[in-house]
Design a protein around this motif. Structure first.
Motif, mmCIF file in Angstrom:
data_model
loop_
_atom_site.group_PDB
_atom_site.id
_atom_site.type_symbol
_atom_site.label_atom_id
_atom_site.label_comp_id
_atom_site.label_asym_id
_atom_site.label_seq_id
_atom_site.Cartn_x
_atom_site.Cartn_y
_atom_site.Cartn_z
ATOM 1 N N ASN A 64 0.814 -1.216 0.000
ATOM 2 C CA ASN A 64 0.000 0.000 0.000
ATOM 3 C C ASN A 64 0.847 1.265 0.000
ATOM 4 O OD1 ASN A 64 -2.459 -1.431 0.087
ATOM 5 N ND2 ASN A 64 -2.228 -1.736 2.303
ATOM 6 N N ASN A 65 2.118 1.122 0.346
ATOM 7 C CA ASN A 65 3.016 2.279 0.390
ATOM 8 C C ASN A 65 3.843 2.296 -0.893
ATOM 9 O OD1 ASN A 65 4.979 4.237 0.924
ATOM 10 N ND2 ASN A 65 4.962 3.776 3.116
ATOM 11 N N LYS A 66 3.416 3.105 -1.848
ATOM 12 C CA LYS A 66 4.080 3.131 -3.146
ATOM 13 C C LYS A 66 5.442 3.829 -3.108
ATOM 14 C CE LYS A 66 0.494 1.127 -4.906
ATOM 15 N NZ LYS A 66 0.560 -0.318 -5.223
ATOM 16 N N ILE A 67 5.640 4.676 -2.123
ATOM 17 C CA ILE A 67 6.893 5.427 -2.047
ATOM 18 C C ILE A 67 7.939 4.651 -1.247
ATOM 19 C CG2 ILE A 67 7.968 7.571 -1.277
ATOM 20 C CD1 ILE A 67 5.270 8.942 -1.671
ATOM 21 N N PHE A 68 7.555 4.172 -0.077
ATOM 22 C CA PHE A 68 8.486 3.430 0.781
ATOM 23 C C PHE A 68 7.954 2.013 0.982
ATOM 24 C CE2 PHE A 68 8.879 7.910 2.351
ATOM 25 C CZ PHE A 68 10.119 8.161 1.793
ATOM 26 N N SER A 69 8.051 1.199 -0.035
ATOM 27 C CA SER A 69 7.459 -0.143 -0.006
ATOM 28 C C SER A 69 8.082 -1.042 1.055
ATOM 29 C CB SER A 69 7.601 -0.801 -1.383
ATOM 30 O OG SER A 69 6.957 -0.025 -2.369
ATOM 31 N N TYR A 70 9.358 -0.815 1.370
ATOM 32 C CA TYR A 70 10.019 -1.585 2.425
ATOM 33 C C TYR A 70 10.329 -0.692 3.630
ATOM 34 C CZ TYR A 70 10.661 -5.493 -0.787
ATOM 35 O OH TYR A 70 10.452 -6.546 -1.639
ATOM 36 N N GLY A 71 9.517 0.327 3.803
ATOM 37 C CA GLY A 71 9.795 1.282 4.864
ATOM 38 C C GLY A 71 10.767 2.349 4.353
ATOM 39 N N ASP A 72 11.072 3.270 5.191
ATOM 40 C CA ASP A 72 11.929 4.382 4.792
ATOM 41 C C ASP A 72 13.403 3.967 4.894
ATOM 42 O OD1 ASP A 72 12.918 6.771 4.065
ATOM 43 O OD2 ASP A 72 12.219 7.887 5.804
ATOM 44 N N ILE A 73 13.825 3.104 3.936
ATOM 45 C CA ILE A 73 15.207 2.610 3.975
ATOM 46 C C ILE A 73 16.057 3.204 2.858
ATOM 47 C CG2 ILE A 73 14.461 0.409 4.969
ATOM 48 C CD1 ILE A 73 15.140 -0.774 2.120
ATOM 49 N N GLN A 74 15.480 4.127 2.104
ATOM 50 C CA GLN A 74 16.188 4.635 0.929
ATOM 51 C C GLN A 74 17.542 5.239 1.287
ATOM 52 O OE1 GLN A 74 13.805 6.921 -1.690
ATOM 53 N NE2 GLN A 74 15.399 7.193 -3.211
ATOM 54 N N ASP A 75 17.577 6.010 2.365
ATOM 55 C CA ASP A 75 18.838 6.653 2.752
ATOM 56 C C ASP A 75 19.902 5.621 3.124
ATOM 57 O OD1 ASP A 75 17.754 9.112 2.278
ATOM 58 O OD2 ASP A 75 17.221 9.507 4.382
ATOM 59 N N SER A 76 19.478 4.528 3.730
ATOM 60 C CA SER A 76 20.453 3.531 4.201
ATOM 61 C C SER A 76 20.966 2.632 3.084
ATOM 62 C CB SER A 76 19.827 2.677 5.312
ATOM 63 O OG SER A 76 18.679 2.003 4.839
ATOM 64 N N VAL A 77 20.230 2.544 1.950
ATOM 65 C CA VAL A 77 20.688 1.678 0.853
ATOM 66 C C VAL A 77 21.182 2.471 -0.351
ATOM 67 C CG1 VAL A 77 19.141 -0.192 1.526
ATOM 68 C CG2 VAL A 77 18.375 1.463 -0.187
ATOM 69 N N GLU A 78 20.939 3.791 -0.316
ATOM 70 C CA GLU A 78 21.234 4.611 -1.496
ATOM 71 C C GLU A 78 22.704 4.511 -1.912
ATOM 72 O OE1 GLU A 78 19.688 8.911 -3.106
ATOM 73 O OE2 GLU A 78 20.246 8.739 -0.993
ATOM 74 N N ASP A 79 23.610 4.530 -0.938
ATOM 75 C CA ASP A 79 25.037 4.488 -1.269
ATOM 76 C C ASP A 79 25.543 3.064 -1.460
ATOM 77 O OD1 ASP A 79 24.688 3.807 1.358
ATOM 78 O OD2 ASP A 79 26.558 4.738 2.054
ATOM 79 N N LYS A 80 24.625 2.093 -1.390
ATOM 80 C CA LYS A 80 25.030 0.694 -1.527
ATOM 81 C C LYS A 80 24.462 0.065 -2.794
ATOM 82 C CE LYS A 80 25.274 0.156 3.503
ATOM 83 N NZ LYS A 80 24.846 1.527 3.822
ATOM 84 N N MET A 81 23.829 0.874 -3.645
ATOM 85 C CA MET A 81 23.227 0.353 -4.860
ATOM 86 C C MET A 81 24.271 -0.331 -5.760
ATOM 87 S SD MET A 81 19.924 0.720 -5.107
ATOM 88 C CE MET A 81 19.865 0.241 -3.388
ATOM 89 N N LYS A 82 25.474 0.245 -5.838
ATOM 90 C CA LYS A 82 26.503 -0.351 -6.699
ATOM 91 C C LYS A 82 26.913 -1.712 -6.145
ATOM 92 C CE LYS A 82 30.844 0.587 -9.085
ATOM 93 N NZ LYS A 82 31.238 -0.813 -9.012
ATOM 94 N N TRP A 83 27.048 -1.822 -4.809
ATOM 95 C CA TRP A 83 27.365 -3.112 -4.200
ATOM 96 C C TRP A 83 26.334 -4.159 -4.608
ATOM 97 C CZ3 TRP A 83 28.698 -2.110 1.698
ATOM 98 C CH2 TRP A 83 29.861 -1.337 1.779
ATOM 99 N N LEU A 84 25.060 -3.789 -4.456
ATOM 100 C CA LEU A 84 23.986 -4.738 -4.744
ATOM 101 C C LEU A 84 23.958 -5.099 -6.226
ATOM 102 C CD1 LEU A 84 21.089 -3.282 -2.533
ATOM 103 C CD2 LEU A 84 22.554 -5.252 -2.039
ATOM 104 N N ALA A 85 24.156 -4.101 -7.080
ATOM 105 C CA ALA A 85 24.154 -4.364 -8.521
ATOM 106 C C ALA A 85 25.307 -5.283 -8.914
ATOM 107 C CB ALA A 85 24.245 -3.050 -9.299
ATOM 108 N N ASP A 86 26.450 -5.165 -8.224
ATOM 109 C CA ASP A 86 27.620 -5.990 -8.537
ATOM 110 C C ASP A 86 27.416 -7.451 -8.146
ATOM 111 O OD1 ASP A 86 28.960 -3.847 -9.593
ATOM 112 O OD2 ASP A 86 30.133 -3.422 -7.768
#
Length: 585
Positions: A64-86
């Protein structure tokens, strides 16, 4: 060994501990163990990534939360996107890969549709031939379906649908996992315009579960509920009516079997059967002989009600109350005057401790499976229902606690009326002559009795002393209501309501008056609970409403509740005199 090597297939073979199941919890535990191992080996970067992966697995998805589907975790994962993509392509474990790909889709600055494909591919690669947490797996399927449909990935939608259908066909589940998969398909719309295909499949499963076993029959009925929903969604009205008719027949057989155990339990299922038959549309009823079934079920409901009442008849309890009776008689023996004797009489039973009774409640099995109901002692009608405990509704436990308190008080009343009140009353009558004039004078002294109701109230009290509880109850109920109404009015509380349609002002009944918050502060919580149980609660004696509507016959007009209503009224009158005198002093 680098992080990619740790996540590949040959290095990902963790075992599920005994008593545990494959799912997000076991996955999180394993990742945390790997993180600790990396820390012990001074592999700090690996430990950070593994800890982050464990946190991602631990998240709850909120559709039901289209913006924060997993809660407000964007700030904590934002700098780790490259790690996850790798590492996403090196992850072998399906649940983990599914979650990582989903996070990449949601939180990468530039969305890449390839991650949606990875979400679907990982979900349909799961091997469910092991112990697994069905709720976790179903949550994964549900999210995957929503994502595939939401991004219009038609090929992936079809692949996911095909995989889930195969799980329904091939999974060895004997309970509700197949039904859970079917719900994912139907609710998400994976089978849009083909709902009837799944309906037919689930109807076949329901037929295979129709046995004399209570558990199997209940499962069959649950599967039929899904069939009905499917036909409704696909607008196949005749098939839906046929399924409702079939559900009614299943429930009837189930209720017939339960009659061997309990008429009251059977009645619950007969009523569900009646509802199912009534959901059959009128134009299909003749072919399905639905009206005949409805008539048959109504008769069975009556039979089950009466059977339930017979099983509830009071039997010998084996409790020796002779000591209680002797104590009660001894208390009122040798008093100096009638006034003292009456004060002792009204104190033989103390006000109940409402909160303590509530806290003595402990859930039973029936509270989790259907709840309970109260029936009329006259004709077996269902007069009140407690649906039991609903884990999604915190207020349901409060209703169960309240019902428990009512049952405890009624049990106490049934015991003490026969063992203490009536024997003590007999003793008082043997030692004193109680006249109507004496009681009228008592009412005149009582501030709680309205001046223009003193004769009526004294007549009700006199009838009780004469053990004419037919009269005392029928007079007390309306006069007690007026006494409560006057008490509220004297404190400036509005006791009427105005009909907005015609402007007519009407006095509220006792049930409504008892819900006034001001009354609790005036009388106290315990006394209000006592009054409700005697006069207005459908799960209690409900004297006021039964008398007002003429629902009690000769055999049921006198109960321990009738005697207690008389004693309660006498107690409130005498206490009001005592409190008034104390206030004057």
């Amino acid at each position: 060994m680098n992080i990619q090597e740790k996540l590949k297939k040959e290095n990902w073979n963790y075992e599920i501990a005994d008593g545990e199941y494959y799912g997000y919890y076991s996955l999180t535990k394993h990742l945390l163990a790997l993180a600790k191992e990396a820390t012990d080996n001074s592999e700090g970067n690996q430990a950070k990534i593994l800890n982050m992966l464990s946190q991602i697995c631990h998240l709850n998805f909120n559709a039901n939360n289209k913006i924060f589907s997993y809660g407000d975790i964007q700030d904590s994962v934002e700098d780790k996107m490259k790690w996850l993509a790798d590492i996403v392509d090196d992850i072998h474990e399906p649940l983990l890969k599914n979650r990582v790909a989903d996070v990449l889709w949601l939180y990468q600055q530039h969305k890449k549709i390839i991650y949606v494909d990875k979400v679907v591919d990982s979900a349909i690669s799961m091997n469910l031939n092991q112990r697994f947490a069905s709720q976790d797996v179903l949550a994964c399927f549900r999210r995957t379906a929503e994502l595939a449909i939401g991004t219009s990935r038609k090929t992936k939608v079809r692949e996911l649908y095909t995989y889930l259908l195969s799980e329904i066909d091939n999974n060895t589940d004997e309970r509700y996992f197949k039904l859970g998969i079917a719900r994912v398909i139907l609710d998400s719309g994976l089978n849009k315009n083909e709902e009837y295909i799944l309906a037919e499949k689930m109807q076949h499963i329901a037929e295979s579960k129709k046995t004399e076993s209570h558990v199997k029959m209940t499962q069959a009925i649950d599967y039929l509920d899904f069939v009905i929903d499917s036909y409704h969604k696909s607008k196949k009205r005749q098939s839906k009516s046929e399924a409702n008719n079939e559900k009614g027949l299943y429930l009837e057989v189930h209720a017939d079997n339960r009659m061997l155990d309990s008429g009251l339990v059977a009645c619950v299922f007969y009523k569900k059967a009646l509802n199912a038959f009534q959901d059959v549309e009128q134009q299909f009823r003749e072919d399905l002989k639905t009206e005949i079934s409805i008539k048959r079920i109504r008769q069975k409901i009556n039979d089950a009600n009466m059977s339930g009442l017979n099983s509830m008849q009071i039997t010998e309890t084996g409790i020796d109350v002779s000591e209680l009776t002797e104590q009660a008689i001894s208390c009122v023996t040798g008093t100096t005057d009638l006034s003292e004797a009456l004060k002792i009489l009204i104190n033989l039973v103390h006000e109940p401790d409402y909160q303590k009774m509530r806290e003595q409640y402990h859930p039973s099995a029936i509270d989790f499976f259907g709840g309970s109901r109260a029936v009329s002692p006259v004709d077996g009608r269902t007069i009140a229902i407690n649906k039991g405990i609903d884990i999604n509704d915190p207020s349901s436990i409060e209703e169960c606690k309240n019902d428990h308190a009512i049952k405890l008080l009624m049990t106490k009343i049934n015991l003490t009326v026969g063992s203490r009140i009536l024997p003590a009353l007999d003793k008082i009558n043997s030692e004193y002559v109680i006249t109507s004039d004496y009681l009228e004078n008592l009412c005149k002294q009582a501030p709680i009795v309205p001046p223009n109701r003193q004769k009526l109230m004294s007549h009700a009290l006199y009838s009780g002393f004469q053990k004419d509880y037919y009269t005392s109850t029928h007079v007390i109920c309306p006069q007690f209501e007026h006494m409560i109404r006057t008490t509220l009015k004297d404190k400036g509380v509005k006791t009427t309501y105005i009909d907005p349609a015609n402007g007519i002002e009407t006095e509220n009944g006792l049930s409504t008056l008892m819900n006034s918050p001001e009354l609790v502060s005036l009388l106290g919580e315990n006394l209000c609970f006592e009054i409700k149980t005697i006069f207005t609660d459908s799960k209690g004696f409900n004297l006021r409403n039964n008398i007002a509507h003429g629902l009690l016959d000769d055999a049921h007009a006198i109960t321990s509740g009738s005697v207690y209503a008389w004693l309660l009224t006498l107690r409130m009158i005498i206490k009001s005199i005592e409190n008034n005198v104390a206030h004057q002093i």
